[in-house]
Design a protein around this motif. Sequence first.
Motif, PDB file in Angstrom:
ATOM      1  N   VAL A  25       0.852  -1.190   0.000  1.00 64.01           N
ATOM      2  CA  VAL A  25       0.000   0.000   0.000  1.00 64.01           C
ATOM      3  C   VAL A  25       0.887   1.239   0.000  1.00 64.01           C
ATOM      4  N   THR A  26       0.852   1.993  -1.095  1.00 58.21           N
ATOM      5  CA  THR A  26       1.676   3.188  -1.235  1.00 58.21           C
ATOM      6  C   THR A  26       0.871   4.280  -1.926  1.00 58.21           C
ATOM      7  N   VAL A  27       1.459   5.477  -1.957  1.00 54.57           N
ATOM      8  CA  VAL A  27       0.865   6.613  -2.662  1.00 54.57           C
ATOM      9  C   VAL A  27       1.929   7.175  -3.589  1.00 54.57           C
ATOM     10  N   HIS A  28       1.576   7.324  -4.863  1.00 52.83           N
ATOM     11  CA  HIS A  28       2.469   7.972  -5.822  1.00 52.83           C
ATOM     12  C   HIS A  28       2.115   9.450  -5.859  1.00 52.83           C
ATOM     13  N   ASP A  29       3.068  10.299  -5.427  1.00 48.43           N
ATOM     14  CA  ASP A  29       2.861  11.740  -5.395  1.00 48.43           C
ATOM     15  C   ASP A  29       3.064  12.286  -6.803  1.00 48.43           C
ATOM     16  N   GLY A  30       1.961  12.653  -7.468  1.00 46.63           N
ATOM     17  CA  GLY A  30       2.047  13.097  -8.852  1.00 46.63           C
ATOM     18  C   GLY A  30       2.816  14.389  -9.029  1.00 46.63           C
TER      19      GLY A  30
END
Length: 306
Positions: A25-30
Amino acid sequence: MTVLDLAAPAPVRGGVTEFRLLGPVTVHDGSGGAGIVPSGPKQRALLATLVTHAGELLSVDRLVEELWGDRPPANAPNALQAHVARLRRLLPAPGHEWISTLPTGYLLTLGRASTDVARFTRLSGQGRAVVPDDPRYATELLGQALALWQGPALQDSSRGPLCSAEADRLEEQRLITLEVLYEASLECGRYARIISDLERLTADHPLRERFYDLLMVALYRGGRQAEALSVYERARRRLVTTLGIEPGPAMRARMEAILNHSPALTAPRSRPADLSAEVARLQARVEQLVRDQEALLRKVREQREE
């Protein structure tokens, strides 16, 4: 062809945040291109639960059960609030309030953000739709969908009832996509290249009849009738021993067709892509270009506002 050889999916369009659940579970910072990893299984489970139910109010009680099960801490609402506060500080900040606090719980709003689950669902659906008309293009789309997976869904997060149900649902969708991928590969005449993959899949999922069925066809088309029939016997023994049932009608019909050298099992001749499949391909490309253009315009406007 193996799953490891599948083409990588198109990168996330610039400036767009993407929540990723198909693996860790991760977040790609656009905005900066960095990957954000919540610390600890409870933080990851909280994020995964909120993203999975984006736009839906989740009560404090449901979230407490998700994180602590039937052994919540004495001050569970306060502990949950602390987890939410840490998650807020972790998420990309500019221009969007991700998590709202409401009188009875919390709600996550995606706004312009995306998820890898949505991308997987879109690519898988497009691929499955064009199999009858253009199986070669279908393998490209399905391969891109499967390449999004970086491990088991919701990996390394604690598993309450909501996360467990979502992980199970996503895994089933992954297996269905694999089945359609190998069906399309058979339609393209690639039977020799998928046998080893299907052997592994029957070992990993010994009660899933469709993988045995596809393996039987691949072996038969490769001139290995006896081995194809032995696959049926192996599947039958496993089903009878484990579940006490015989193979279903589809597998029994496949075995009869192999015994009788049914013409229906003959590898299809290569054929030009159907016009409708080419239209679907162009439509998918146009949609992607429109999304890229919208993202670029948003980025320009944001830069002007700064």
